[in-house]
Design a protein around this motif. Sequence first.
Motif, PDB file in Angstrom:
ATOM      1  N   LEU A  15       0.829  -1.206   0.000  1.00 12.06           N
ATOM      2  CA  LEU A  15       0.000   0.000   0.000  1.00 12.06           C
ATOM      3  C   LEU A  15       0.863   1.255   0.000  1.00 12.06           C
ATOM      4  O   LEU A  15       0.657   2.179  -0.803  1.00 12.06           O
ATOM      5  CB  LEU A  15      -0.919  -0.011   1.215  1.00 12.06           C
ATOM      6  N   LEU A  16       1.848   1.298   0.875  1.00 12.27           N
ATOM      7  CA  LEU A  16       2.729   2.460   0.968  1.00 12.27           C
ATOM      8  C   LEU A  16       3.567   2.620  -0.290  1.00 12.27           C
ATOM      9  O   LEU A  16       3.827   3.748  -0.735  1.00 12.27           O
ATOM     10  CB  LEU A  16       3.628   2.337   2.198  1.00 12.27           C
ATOM     11  N   ASP A  17       3.977   1.503  -0.873  1.00 12.64           N
ATOM     12  CA  ASP A  17       4.764   1.571  -2.103  1.00 12.64           C
ATOM     13  C   ASP A  17       3.932   2.143  -3.253  1.00 12.64           C
ATOM     14  O   ASP A  17       4.422   2.959  -4.035  1.00 12.64           O
ATOM     15  CB  ASP A  17       5.270   0.177  -2.464  1.00 12.64           C
ATOM     16  N   ARG A  18       2.679   1.749  -3.339  1.00 13.05           N
ATOM     17  CA  ARG A  18       1.809   2.268  -4.404  1.00 13.05           C
ATOM     18  C   ARG A  18       1.533   3.764  -4.202  1.00 13.05           C
ATOM     19  O   ARG A  18       1.521   4.537  -5.161  1.00 13.05           O
ATOM     20  CB  ARG A  18       0.505   1.483  -4.444  1.00 13.05           C
ATOM     21  N   ILE A  19       1.339   4.162  -2.960  1.00 13.44           N
ATOM     22  CA  ILE A  19       1.135   5.585  -2.675  1.00 13.44           C
ATOM     23  C   ILE A  19       2.358   6.389  -3.100  1.00 13.44           C
ATOM     24  O   ILE A  19       2.239   7.473  -3.677  1.00 13.44           O
ATOM     25  CB  ILE A  19       0.832   5.788  -1.177  1.00 13.44           C
ATOM     26  N   ARG A  20       3.542   5.852  -2.789  1.00 15.49           N
ATOM     27  CA  ARG A  20       4.766   6.550  -3.169  1.00 15.49           C
ATOM     28  C   ARG A  20       4.869   6.707  -4.689  1.00 15.49           C
ATOM     29  O   ARG A  20       5.243   7.769  -5.191  1.00 15.49           O
ATOM     30  CB  ARG A  20       5.986   5.794  -2.635  1.00 15.49           C
ATOM     31  N   HIS A  21       4.492   5.655  -5.419  1.00 16.17           N
ATOM     32  CA  HIS A  21       4.528   5.740  -6.884  1.00 16.17           C
ATOM     33  C   HIS A  21       3.517   6.769  -7.412  1.00 16.17           C
ATOM     34  O   HIS A  21       3.799   7.486  -8.369  1.00 16.17           O
ATOM     35  CB  HIS A  21       4.248   4.366  -7.497  1.00 16.17           C
ATOM     36  N   ILE A  22       2.356   6.824  -6.779  1.00 16.89           N
ATOM     37  CA  ILE A  22       1.348   7.809  -7.198  1.00 16.89           C
ATOM     38  C   ILE A  22       1.872   9.226  -7.001  1.00 16.89           C
ATOM     39  O   ILE A  22       1.758  10.080  -7.884  1.00 16.89           O
ATOM     40  CB  ILE A  22       0.042   7.600  -6.403  1.00 16.89           C
ATOM     41  N   GLU A  23       2.465   9.477  -5.854  1.00 12.18           N
ATOM     42  CA  GLU A  23       2.943  10.824  -5.540  1.00 12.18           C
ATOM     43  C   GLU A  23       4.167  11.213  -6.364  1.00 12.18           C
ATOM     44  O   GLU A  23       4.354  12.390  -6.682  1.00 12.18           O
ATOM     45  CB  GLU A  23       3.265  10.927  -4.052  1.00 12.18           C
ATOM     46  N   GLN A  24       5.001  10.246  -6.704  1.00 11.51           N
ATOM     47  CA  GLN A  24       6.240  10.556  -7.411  1.00 11.51           C
ATOM     48  C   GLN A  24       6.075  10.529  -8.925  1.00 11.51           C
ATOM     49  O   GLN A  24       7.002  10.920  -9.643  1.00 11.51           O
ATOM     50  CB  GLN A  24       7.334   9.568  -6.995  1.00 11.51           C
ATOM     51  N   PHE A  25       4.928  10.105  -9.411  1.00 13.12           N
ATOM     52  CA  PHE A  25       4.721  10.062 -10.854  1.00 13.12           C
ATOM     53  C   PHE A  25       4.660  11.493 -11.396  1.00 13.12           C
ATOM     54  O   PHE A  25       3.798  12.278 -11.013  1.00 13.12           O
ATOM     55  CB  PHE A  25       3.422   9.331 -11.185  1.00 13.12           C
ATOM     56  N   SER A  26       5.573  11.841 -12.270  1.00  7.59           N
ATOM     57  CA  SER A  26       5.578  13.190 -12.848  1.00  7.59           C
ATOM     58  C   SER A  26       6.257  13.165 -14.201  1.00  7.59           C
ATOM     59  O   SER A  26       7.033  12.243 -14.510  1.00  7.59           O
ATOM     60  CB  SER A  26       6.282  14.197 -11.925  1.00  7.59           C
ATOM     61  N   TYR A  27       5.955  14.178 -14.986  1.00  9.05           N
ATOM     62  CA  TYR A  27       6.525  14.275 -16.330  1.00  9.05           C
ATOM     63  C   TYR A  27       6.663  15.746 -16.678  1.00  9.05           C
ATOM     64  O   TYR A  27       5.722  16.526 -16.496  1.00  9.05           O
ATOM     65  CB  TYR A  27       5.619  13.563 -17.337  1.00  9.05           C
ATOM     66  N   ASN A  28       7.841  16.120 -17.162  1.00  3.61           N
ATOM     67  CA  ASN A  28       8.062  17.499 -17.571  1.00  3.61           C
ATOM     68  C   ASN A  28       7.674  17.666 -19.027  1.00  3.61           C
ATOM     69  O   ASN A  28       8.257  17.026 -19.914  1.00  3.61           O
ATOM     70  CB  ASN A  28       9.526  17.895 -17.364  1.00  3.61           C
ATOM     71  N   TYR A  29       6.686  18.515 -19.272  1.00  6.20           N
ATOM     72  CA  TYR A  29       6.176  18.728 -20.618  1.00  6.20           C
ATOM     73  C   TYR A  29       6.179  20.216 -20.919  1.00  6.20           C
ATOM     74  O   TYR A  29       5.485  20.986 -20.258  1.00  6.20           O
ATOM     75  CB  TYR A  29       4.757  18.156 -20.724  1.00  6.20           C
ATOM     76  N   ILE A  30       6.965  20.605 -21.887  1.00  4.09           N
ATOM     77  CA  ILE A  30       7.171  22.000 -22.283  1.00  4.09           C
ATOM     78  C   ILE A  30       7.246  22.935 -21.072  1.00  4.09           C
ATOM     79  O   ILE A  30       6.565  23.954 -20.992  1.00  4.09           O
ATOM     80  CB  ILE A  30       6.141  22.497 -23.325  1.00  4.09           C
ATOM     81  N   GLY A  31       8.095  22.526 -20.122  1.00  2.00           N
ATOM     82  CA  GLY A  31       8.362  23.369 -18.971  1.00  2.00           C
ATOM     83  C   GLY A  31       7.383  23.253 -17.833  1.00  2.00           C
ATOM     84  O   GLY A  31       7.540  23.908 -16.805  1.00  2.00           O
ATOM     85  N   ARG A  32       6.367  22.408 -17.984  1.00  2.00           N
ATOM     86  CA  ARG A  32       5.393  22.217 -16.915  1.00  2.00           C
ATOM     87  C   ARG A  32       5.535  20.812 -16.342  1.00  2.00           C
ATOM     88  O   ARG A  32       5.734  19.847 -17.094  1.00  2.00           O
ATOM     89  CB  ARG A  32       3.958  22.388 -17.425  1.00  2.00           C
TER      90      ARG A  32
END
Length: 482
Positions: free
Chosen positions: A127-144
Amino acid sequence: MSPDVAPAPAKKRKSIKEISPIDVYKFLPRTNCGECREANCMAFATRLVNGELLLADCPPLHTTEYQASYDELSHFLAPPVRTVTIGTGNHAINIGGKYVLQRHDFTYHNPTPIAVDVHDLMPETELLDRIRHIEQFSYNYIGRTLTLNAIAVRSVSGDPTTFGNAVRTITRASRYPLILCTLDPVVMAAGLAEAKEHHPLMYAATEANWKEMADLALSYKVPLAIFAPNDLALLRSLTKTLIASGIKDLVLDPGTFADEGLPETIANFTSIRAAACKQFDDLFGFPLLGVPLTVWAGGELSEDVLKWREALTASMLLSRYADLLIMHSLDGWVLLPQLIWRFNLYTDPRKPVSVEAGVRTFGRPDTRSPVLITTNYALTYFTVESDIKTANLDCYLIVVDTGGLSVESAVAGRYFTADAIAAALESNAVTGLVNHTTLIIPGLAARLSGETEEATGWKILVGPKDSSGISQFLRERWPPET
């Protein structure tokens, strides 16, 4: 409780497209005090109507003297689709708040948050591992930076204690907004007791449990989702009943059916949003919840096919008015299309995404380094930036203000011209950066080379049409022959 099938009477009110600055101006203090940082009250009214400012940006309106005007404007400018807030603090999300059916008529507000599910039978480490993946999921797209936004907690156990323990674990590990998912009021009460400080969304009230769920929503002062799968008459009836019960923050789920049911799903979402934005139907004037997660309830054995179906369903719901999504897959190829499409869908169509004009320095350039030039359209700039950084080039890049247009469009529209290039070279004092006068222009601006040489006195090299070719171009053509 019988379904209320009669359509709601249309309100006599203006759409946002029909409201003029004059309509707003007459309710403002008209003192031109400048506290809103605008030149005068008419300028403030214009930007308010355009959705660029909020009533909160006019401090005098929030004084006792202008309370009546504030109340009038609040009603006058209220969107047909109510804004509902989930969560607290920096991670709180606003859903709904839509003024128009079609994006080109105005602009969409409050980009659709994407929640990913967890369930109460997960071992704590998982559960904690999945939460961490949800929070850390990010992508830089044209500066955002594009991210996920919420956690949907599903009760699979059906046990109040198990659900409460899972919610407690999540609230201690994360500040992300929560959606508590169960149709059992007893289980929901256990979850709310652990998340009462987090202002979660309750999901969901149905024809069978609406009274108990309404009592919980009122007791904990949290928003409540209504679930009436493929029955718009029942959805309206439940909405009317819950409003009469004193609940103001509602979210509507008409059901998400994948595969053969997707056309009907989209039709339901469209009908609800059209009723709100065109007929000002108060009973349908609430945010819409889409649940692409439902594809996982099918019988398909291949996970890849299920992920593809989830991605397809999510994209369709984003396009057709979903204000909140609940998804399951954390694969990048499933989520990234949604994040990028959401970003583009919620970009103001009246204002191209742009970056600030000026000179950018890459690596450690010296007086002999190449000088390149491009436009300030964000996608163009960040693509060029990425290719330059990937190639580890030492160079200068001049960014010209073309109103946020790409190179090809700016050349065709006469925003990227020889005179504009000459002005950019002068205003940025490029001659003080290098000891040569050679400028590399984009290949898509090749036709400007001759007149640019005349306007600037610089030697012009026509670079590649695609910035991915800059590295090879410089290896072959730099330094230029004297």
